[in-house]
Design a protein around this motif. Structure first.
Motif, PDB file in Angstrom:
ATOM      1  N   ALA A 193     103.917  47.389 -41.857  1.00 50.48           N
ATOM      2  CA  ALA A 193     103.838  46.200 -43.083  1.00 50.48           C
ATOM      3  C   ALA A 193     104.574  45.818 -42.063  1.00 50.48           C
ATOM      4  O   ALA A 193     104.727  44.365 -42.307  1.00 50.48           O
ATOM      5  CB  ALA A 193     105.058  47.238 -43.608  1.00 50.48           C
ATOM      6  N   MET A 194     104.615  45.703 -40.969  1.00 50.39           N
ATOM      7  CA  MET A 194     105.363  44.470 -39.903  1.00 50.39           C
ATOM      8  C   MET A 194     104.581  44.152 -39.182  1.00 50.39           C
ATOM      9  O   MET A 194     105.189  42.816 -39.239  1.00 50.39           O
ATOM     10  CB  MET A 194     105.504  45.687 -38.958  1.00 50.39           C
ATOM     11  N   ALA A 251      96.009  21.264 -37.581  1.00 48.81           N
ATOM     12  CA  ALA A 251      97.194  22.223 -37.902  1.00 48.81           C
ATOM     13  C   ALA A 251      96.500  23.121 -38.539  1.00 48.81           C
ATOM     14  O   ALA A 251      97.973  24.379 -39.080  1.00 48.81           O
ATOM     15  CB  ALA A 251      98.149  21.225 -39.473  1.00 48.81           C
ATOM     16  N   SER A 252      95.708  23.502 -38.966  1.00 47.75           N
ATOM     17  CA  SER A 252      95.563  24.740 -39.642  1.00 47.75           C
ATOM     18  C   SER A 252      94.814  25.584 -39.486  1.00 47.75           C
ATOM     19  O   SER A 252      95.252  26.659 -39.306  1.00 47.75           O
ATOM     20  CB  SER A 252      94.597  24.941 -41.090  1.00 47.75           C
ATOM     21  N   LEU A 253      93.895  25.248 -38.366  1.00 53.50           N
ATOM     22  CA  LEU A 253      93.341  26.169 -37.224  1.00 53.50           C
ATOM     23  C   LEU A 253      94.039  27.795 -36.434  1.00 53.50           C
ATOM     24  O   LEU A 253      93.192  28.602 -36.360  1.00 53.50           O
ATOM     25  CB  LEU A 253      92.802  25.835 -35.768  1.00 53.50           C
ATOM     26  N   PRO A 254      95.215  27.127 -36.489  1.00 57.19           N
ATOM     27  CA  PRO A 254      95.882  28.831 -35.556  1.00 57.19           C
ATOM     28  C   PRO A 254      95.690  29.478 -36.464  1.00 57.19           C
ATOM     29  O   PRO A 254      96.050  31.271 -36.535  1.00 57.19           O
ATOM     30  CB  PRO A 254      97.570  27.971 -34.934  1.00 57.19           C
ATOM     31  N   VAL A 255      97.069  29.636 -37.690  1.00 58.59           N
ATOM     32  CA  VAL A 255      97.006  30.566 -38.544  1.00 58.59           C
ATOM     33  C   VAL A 255      95.698  31.134 -38.848  1.00 58.59           C
ATOM     34  O   VAL A 255      95.440  32.407 -39.695  1.00 58.59           O
ATOM     35  CB  VAL A 255      97.731  29.820 -39.975  1.00 58.59           C
ATOM     36  N   VAL A 256      94.617  30.077 -39.413  1.00 61.34           N
ATOM     37  CA  VAL A 256      93.176  30.970 -39.621  1.00 61.34           C
ATOM     38  C   VAL A 256      93.073  32.124 -38.769  1.00 61.34           C
ATOM     39  O   VAL A 256      92.820  32.745 -39.308  1.00 61.34           O
ATOM     40  CB  VAL A 256      92.323  29.870 -40.251  1.00 61.34           C
ATOM     41  N   ILE A 257      92.904  31.664 -37.419  1.00 60.46           N
ATOM     42  CA  ILE A 257      92.710  32.782 -36.223  1.00 60.46           C
ATOM     43  C   ILE A 257      93.262  34.255 -36.151  1.00 60.46           C
ATOM     44  O   ILE A 257      92.789  34.597 -36.264  1.00 60.46           O
ATOM     45  CB  ILE A 257      92.285  31.849 -35.540  1.00 60.46           C
ATOM     46  N   LEU A 258      94.937  33.362 -36.792  1.00 60.99           N
ATOM     47  CA  LEU A 258      95.185  34.223 -36.489  1.00 60.99           C
ATOM     48  C   LEU A 258      95.565  35.381 -37.625  1.00 60.99           C
ATOM     49  O   LEU A 258      95.298  37.278 -37.629  1.00 60.99           O
ATOM     50  CB  LEU A 258      97.155  34.194 -36.686  1.00 60.99           C
ATOM     51  N   PHE A 259      95.272  35.485 -39.033  1.00 62.55           N
ATOM     52  CA  PHE A 259      94.495  35.847 -40.292  1.00 62.55           C
ATOM     53  C   PHE A 259      93.569  36.299 -39.878  1.00 62.55           C
ATOM     54  O   PHE A 259      93.180  37.574 -40.333  1.00 62.55           O
ATOM     55  CB  PHE A 259      94.533  35.046 -41.824  1.00 62.55           C
ATOM     56  N   LEU A 260      92.502  36.698 -39.629  1.00 60.72           N
ATOM     57  CA  LEU A 260      91.184  36.576 -39.745  1.00 60.72           C
ATOM     58  C   LEU A 260      91.693  37.959 -38.214  1.00 60.72           C
ATOM     59  O   LEU A 260      90.358  39.129 -38.022  1.00 60.72           O
ATOM     60  CB  LEU A 260      90.038  35.670 -38.633  1.00 60.72           C
ATOM     61  N   ILE A 261      91.944  37.900 -37.554  1.00 63.82           N
ATOM     62  CA  ILE A 261      92.442  38.755 -36.510  1.00 63.82           C
ATOM     63  C   ILE A 261      92.561  39.552 -36.972  1.00 63.82           C
ATOM     64  O   ILE A 261      92.777  41.036 -36.783  1.00 63.82           O
ATOM     65  CB  ILE A 261      92.885  38.805 -35.601  1.00 63.82           C
ATOM     66  N   PHE A 262      94.493  39.365 -37.656  1.00 62.11           N
ATOM     67  CA  PHE A 262      94.622  41.036 -38.607  1.00 62.11           C
ATOM     68  C   PHE A 262      94.214  41.086 -39.429  1.00 62.11           C
ATOM     69  O   PHE A 262      95.694  41.820 -40.396  1.00 62.11           O
ATOM     70  CB  PHE A 262      96.633  40.288 -38.149  1.00 62.11           C
ATOM     71  N   GLN A 263      94.011  40.607 -40.078  1.00 60.08           N
ATOM     72  CA  GLN A 263      93.602  40.532 -41.327  1.00 60.08           C
ATOM     73  C   GLN A 263      93.394  41.906 -41.992  1.00 60.08           C
ATOM     74  O   GLN A 263      93.589  42.827 -43.040  1.00 60.08           O
ATOM     75  CB  GLN A 263      92.403  40.312 -42.457  1.00 60.08           C
ATOM     76  N   ARG A 264      93.411  43.208 -41.338  1.00 63.15           N
ATOM     77  CA  ARG A 264      92.821  44.701 -41.659  1.00 63.15           C
ATOM     78  C   ARG A 264      94.520  45.309 -42.055  1.00 63.15           C
ATOM     79  O   ARG A 264      94.308  46.111 -41.875  1.00 63.15           O
ATOM     80  CB  ARG A 264      92.107  44.938 -40.720  1.00 63.15           C
ATOM     81  N   TYR A 265      95.436  44.610 -41.125  1.00 66.76           N
ATOM     82  CA  TYR A 265      96.547  45.185 -41.257  1.00 66.76           C
ATOM     83  C   TYR A 265      97.337  45.133 -42.606  1.00 66.76           C
ATOM     84  O   TYR A 265      98.389  45.745 -43.110  1.00 66.76           O
ATOM     85  CB  TYR A 265      97.494  44.940 -40.587  1.00 66.76           C
ATOM     86  N   VAL A 267      95.472  44.121 -45.630  1.00 65.24           N
ATOM     87  CA  VAL A 267      94.723  45.275 -46.136  1.00 65.24           C
ATOM     88  C   VAL A 267      95.058  47.163 -46.411  1.00 65.24           C
ATOM     89  O   VAL A 267      95.426  47.330 -47.116  1.00 65.24           O
ATOM     90  CB  VAL A 267      93.340  45.019 -46.084  1.00 65.24           C
ATOM     91  N   GLN A 268      95.457  47.482 -45.060  1.00 71.50           N
ATOM     92  CA  GLN A 268      96.173  48.959 -44.982  1.00 71.50           C
ATOM     93  C   GLN A 268      97.492  49.032 -45.443  1.00 71.50           C
ATOM     94  O   GLN A 268      98.002  49.968 -45.640  1.00 71.50           O
ATOM     95  CB  GLN A 268      96.001  49.083 -43.209  1.00 71.50           C
ATOM     96  N   ALA A 269      98.247  47.247 -44.730  1.00 74.07           N
ATOM     97  CA  ALA A 269     100.043  47.327 -45.252  1.00 74.07           C
ATOM     98  C   ALA A 269      99.691  46.796 -47.309  1.00 74.07           C
ATOM     99  O   ALA A 269     100.455  48.510 -48.341  1.00 74.07           O
ATOM    100  CB  ALA A 269     100.495  46.354 -45.569  1.00 74.07           C
ATOM    101  N   MET A 270      98.828  47.005 -47.869  1.00 71.29           N
ATOM    102  CA  MET A 270      98.549  46.350 -49.438  1.00 71.29           C
ATOM    103  C   MET A 270      97.980  48.108 -49.902  1.00 71.29           C
ATOM    104  O   MET A 270      98.060  48.732 -51.084  1.00 71.29           O
ATOM    105  CB  MET A 270      97.619  45.477 -49.725  1.00 71.29           C
ATOM    106  N   THR A 271      97.052  48.857 -48.916  1.00 68.10           N
ATOM    107  CA  THR A 271      97.032  50.035 -49.917  1.00 68.10           C
ATOM    108  C   THR A 271      97.394  51.884 -49.841  1.00 68.10           C
ATOM    109  O   THR A 271      97.976  52.126 -50.339  1.00 68.10           O
ATOM    110  CB  THR A 271      95.523  50.398 -49.010  1.00 68.10           C
ATOM    111  N   LEU A 272      98.387  50.768 -48.260  1.00 66.44           N
ATOM    112  CA  LEU A 272      99.978  51.963 -48.406  1.00 66.44           C
ATOM    113  C   LEU A 272     101.010  51.992 -48.926  1.00 66.44           C
ATOM    114  O   LEU A 272     100.870  52.915 -49.770  1.00 66.44           O
ATOM    115  CB  LEU A 272     100.513  52.051 -46.781  1.00 66.44           C
ATOM    116  N   GLY A 273     100.783  50.640 -49.079  1.00 65.32           N
ATOM    117  CA  GLY A 273     101.865  50.352 -51.096  1.00 65.32           C
ATOM    118  C   GLY A 273     101.533  50.853 -51.737  1.00 65.32           C
ATOM    119  O   GLY A 273     102.194  51.394 -52.951  1.00 65.32           O
ATOM    120  N   GLY A 274      99.999  50.758 -52.587  1.00 67.02           N
ATOM    121  CA  GLY A 274      99.719  50.421 -53.675  1.00 67.02           C
ATOM    122  C   GLY A 274      99.158  52.612 -53.660  1.00 67.02           C
ATOM    123  O   GLY A 274     100.222  53.071 -54.788  1.00 67.02           O
ATOM    124  N   SER A 275      99.067  52.889 -52.632  1.00 67.47           N
ATOM    125  CA  SER A 275      99.235  54.538 -53.070  1.00 67.47           C
ATOM    126  C   SER A 275     100.539  55.217 -52.507  1.00 67.47           C
ATOM    127  O   SER A 275     100.985  56.034 -53.175  1.00 67.47           O
ATOM    128  CB  SER A 275      98.567  55.312 -51.650  1.00 67.47           C
TER     129      SER A 275
END
Length: 277
Positions: A193-194, A251-265, A267-275
């Motif tokens: 979640a963090m 302007a958009s490249l840093p946030v795209v890279i950040l999301f691609l690196i940490f996207q698994r977190y 997905v994991q937060a959404m999965t934990l929240g749903g379960s």
């Protein structure tokens, strides 16, 4: 089963590609000469393949002396805002979810009411308050007003509520205080979640335009979004479509890279929240 899976992947790939077309078009045009774009923007494969290829737009953009400084300002403001929101949201969310103290219900209601108040409604009071303090044109003026975010407190409060109480009670039986429980037990469990909150906050802070426009009048404190907007002013006065597209990519490249690196977190937060819900 495999055939159905392949058809599913193909069916999802088509809308995904269509969603990416504007981004691919922006990147492609940023690598094409402005004199070519002045005649046509669909020279090769509807403009998705940069031909002829050039990096002149990026070199011209960064040859402007303050662009790297604006980029650094965005990094400082975004990281400062992200760390501040994480500190405030995790502590407040844990207190509202797990601790009993006078006024807890009233504070929770105030946080929920804060979700319904548009941020633009607080611009005038914030501007007046920071003007009285003499804090405008500074990093803390760009960071502090965004640290109290009700959605962050609400997100962390809901996540801490979903954690089974048996874990906390077991730690209390061992004589561990609430501060150590929060630091050594709750925070490691709340990492997904963090990370989600950190990514969303960094994305919001990086793309924020209105508050820096209000608070930063000196060009030395412009963020990258405000700085690029100031040198482009409007499309008619810009120095070419390629330069405009290069500004968008930068302007958009840093946030795209950040999301691609940490996207698994995320997905994991959404999965934990749903379960847990």
């Amino acid at each position: 089963m495999k055939r159905g899976y392949y058809w599913l992947v193909l069916g999802l790939s088509i809308p995904a590609f269509l969603w990416l077309v504007p981004t691919l078009w922006m990147v492609s045009l940023s690598f094409q000469p402005n004199d070519v774009l002045a005649r046509s923007t669909s020279t090769t494969f509807f403009g998705l393949i940069p031909f002829p290829f050039t990096v002149e737009n990026y070199s011209a953009l960064f040859s402007f002396g303050q662009t790297p400084w604006w980029f650094l300002n965005s990094v400082i403001v975004s990281l400062g805002m992200t760390l501040g929101i994480l500190a405030v949201s995790t502590t407040a969310g844990y207190a509202l979810a797990r601790l009993d103290f006078p006024g807890k219900t009233a504070i929770t209601v105030i946080c929920l009411i804060g979700l319904m108040v548009p941020e633009q409604a607080a611009f005038i009071p914030l501007y007046t308050m920071f003007a009285d303090f003499g804090w405008h044109n500074s990093y803390h003026a760009l960071i502090l007003p965004r640290m109290a975010v009700p959605i962050g407190v609400f997100l962390m409060m809901q996540f801490f509520r979903a954690i089974p109480k048996d874990i906390e009670e077991a730690a209390r039986l061992d004589g561990v205080g609430w501060l150590k429980i929060f630091w050594y037990v709750m925070l490691p469990l709340a990492r997904p979640a963090m990370m989600t909150l950190a990514i969303l906050t960094f994305l919001y802070a990086w793309n924020d335009y209105l508050w820096p426009l209000v608070s930063a009048q000196q060009r030395d404190y412009f963020t990258i979004t405000l700085g690029l907007a100031s040198i482009q002013s409007n499309f008619a006065q810009s120095e070419g479509l390629g330069r405009v597209m290069a500004s968008g990519v930068v302007a958009s490249l840093p946030v795209v890279i950040l999301f691609l690196i940490f996207q698994r977190y995320v997905v994991q937060a959404m999965t934990l929240g749903g379960s847990k819900g």
